[in-house]
Design a protein around this motif. Structure first.
Motif, PDB file in Angstrom:
ATOM      1  N   LEU A 205      35.340   4.742 -29.223  1.00 36.71           N
ATOM      2  CA  LEU A 205      36.436   4.729 -30.202  1.00 36.71           C
ATOM      3  C   LEU A 205      37.694   4.219 -29.513  1.00 36.71           C
ATOM      4  O   LEU A 205      37.877   4.434 -28.308  1.00 36.71           O
ATOM      5  CB  LEU A 205      36.658   6.133 -30.760  1.00 36.71           C
ATOM      6  N   LYS A 230      34.098  -1.023 -33.917  1.00 39.40           N
ATOM      7  CA  LYS A 230      34.241   0.368 -33.506  1.00 39.40           C
ATOM      8  C   LYS A 230      35.385   1.025 -34.281  1.00 39.40           C
ATOM      9  O   LYS A 230      36.322   0.348 -34.699  1.00 39.40           O
ATOM     10  CB  LYS A 230      34.514   0.441 -31.997  1.00 39.40           C
ATOM     11  N   PRO A 231      35.329   2.343 -34.458  1.00 38.88           N
ATOM     12  CA  PRO A 231      36.435   3.019 -35.146  1.00 38.88           C
ATOM     13  C   PRO A 231      37.732   2.917 -34.348  1.00 38.88           C
ATOM     14  O   PRO A 231      37.730   2.983 -33.112  1.00 38.88           O
ATOM     15  CB  PRO A 231      35.960   4.469 -35.249  1.00 38.88           C
ATOM     16  N   VAL A 233      41.802   4.431 -34.307  1.00 36.05           N
ATOM     17  CA  VAL A 233      42.785   5.388 -34.787  1.00 36.05           C
ATOM     18  C   VAL A 233      44.145   4.980 -34.237  1.00 36.05           C
ATOM     19  O   VAL A 233      44.257   4.593 -33.066  1.00 36.05           O
ATOM     20  CB  VAL A 233      42.436   6.825 -34.350  1.00 36.05           C
ATOM     21  N   VAL A 273      42.118   1.360 -40.337  1.00 36.70           N
ATOM     22  CA  VAL A 273      42.518   2.198 -39.215  1.00 36.70           C
ATOM     23  C   VAL A 273      43.112   3.504 -39.752  1.00 36.70           C
ATOM     24  O   VAL A 273      43.986   3.486 -40.609  1.00 36.70           O
ATOM     25  CB  VAL A 273      43.556   1.477 -38.333  1.00 36.70           C
ATOM     26  N   SER A 274      42.637   4.628 -39.235  1.00 33.52           N
ATOM     27  CA  SER A 274      43.238   5.919 -39.579  1.00 33.52           C
ATOM     28  C   SER A 274      44.509   6.086 -38.764  1.00 33.52           C
ATOM     29  O   SER A 274      44.479   5.959 -37.534  1.00 33.52           O
ATOM     30  CB  SER A 274      42.268   7.064 -39.263  1.00 33.52           C
ATOM     31  N   CYS A 289      37.014  11.698 -36.323  1.00 33.74           N
ATOM     32  CA  CYS A 289      36.291  10.424 -36.368  1.00 33.74           C
ATOM     33  C   CYS A 289      35.072  10.459 -35.452  1.00 33.74           C
ATOM     34  O   CYS A 289      33.990   9.984 -35.808  1.00 33.74           O
ATOM     35  CB  CYS A 289      37.239   9.299 -35.971  1.00 33.74           C
ATOM     36  N   GLY A 293      31.185  10.227 -36.684  1.00 32.19           N
ATOM     37  CA  GLY A 293      30.300   9.204 -36.159  1.00 32.19           C
ATOM     38  C   GLY A 293      29.029   9.791 -35.569  1.00 32.19           C
ATOM     39  O   GLY A 293      27.930   9.269 -35.751  1.00 32.19           O
TER      40      GLY A 293
END
Length: 299
Positions: A205, A230-231, A233, A273-274, A289, A293
């Motif tokens: 992440l 990929k996530p 943040v 995006v968070s 997150c 996941g």
């Protein structure tokens, strides 16, 4: 793995014999960094003792690279000499220069940024805390004892927010944390780090920290939308900053409707995006997150 900096990196310190250079070289060594030499033309041939390590001083970066095989330099020299220091490192074919110095004139930064690029040298900074790959190497001034190796990649304009997120997520740990600096001209961007973290198999992440001023975060949002799987943040500093006033970094200034924290937040959220409203909320989003996941992976 990691990005840009590993336990194999051999580090020179330009300005090692000055006050800040001495203090942070000792900290880098304590973190496991392979500091192979310092550079000071007036003290060439001497050596400096750091606890259980003796580090030689070279008269030039070229002398240091020939003697040690150094591939990274950390620059602690005063602003008036920073341009010459970076150019010297580029001429010596150093692969990565980390410029900690703040207060460098923008025209100098523009000049050495272009020169570094022409020589194929990656530049991080100026006016940055450097980067750390926990458990492997630390090039700069980031505290090494506030986190551990892990699977989060972090890229940030802000040094202090880098430290705060590292601490808040210390139980998870980081692959690499990169403080890119907050000047109007920097060598390595959010996008550069996003691309590197996307390719790093050990980064699960990515955390992106931005601030008011310029459009780097909007451009990063567009890159995330098109290229990052990929996530991610995010956190943007400066929601309460008054218009027209520089806040902390030379590049952190809002002019009219340009560069506001709200605009950056909206651009990032539109890209998936968070974005947290505070550093602590951002850390909680990261944890959520990661949990989501992992739950999805086992479902």
């Amino acid at each position: 793995m990691a990005i840009y900096l590993t336990k194999e990196s051999k580090v020179l310190v330009q300005g090692m014999t000055g006050g800040e250079g001495m203090k942070h070289t000792r900290r880098m060594l304590a973190a496991g960094t392979n500091v192979v030499g310092g550079v000071n033309p007036r003290k060439a041939g001497r050596s400096v003792d750091f606890d259980d390590r003796t580090v030689p001083v070279f008269g030039s970066v070229a002398d240091g690279t020939r003697a040690t095989g150094a591939d990274v330099t950390v620059v602690f020299v005063p602003p008036a000499f920073a341009k010459a220091a970076v150019i010297e490192a580029a001429d010596a074919r150093i692969g990565l220069a980390v410029v900690i110095t703040e207060g460098i004139p923008v025209h100098d930064s523009v000049a050495f940024h272009a020169y570094a690029k022409s020589r194929g040298m990656r530049l991080i900074g100026p006016n940055c805390p450097g980067l750390i790959t926990p458990g492997q190497s630390n090039a700069g001034i980031i505290p090494s004892d506030i986190t551990k190796p892990g699977r989060i990649g972090l890229v940030s304009k802000s040094g202090t927010l880098t430290y705060q997120l590292m601490y808040e997520l210390r139980d998870i740990g980081f692959s690499t944390c990169v403080g890119i600096g907050g000047d109007p001209v920097v060598g390595t961007t959010h996008i550069d780090c996003l691309a590197a973290f996307e390719e790093d198999p050990d980064t699960e992440l990515i955390v992106l920290i931005g601030e008011i001023g310029g459009d780097a975060e909007e451009r990063a949002a567009a890159y995330v939308r098109e290229h990052v799987t990929k996530p991610v943040v995010g956190y943007i500093a400066g929601f309460t900053a008054p218009e027209g006033r520089t806040m902390g970094h030379a590049g952190a200034i809002v002019s009219g409707s340009s560069g506001t924290a709200q605009a950056k937040k909206e651009a990032l959220e539109a890209a998936g995006v968070s974005v947290g409203n505070t550093p602590t909320e951002t850390a909680k989003l990261v944890l959520a997150c990661l949990e989501h996941g992992r739950a999805a992976a086992h479902s």
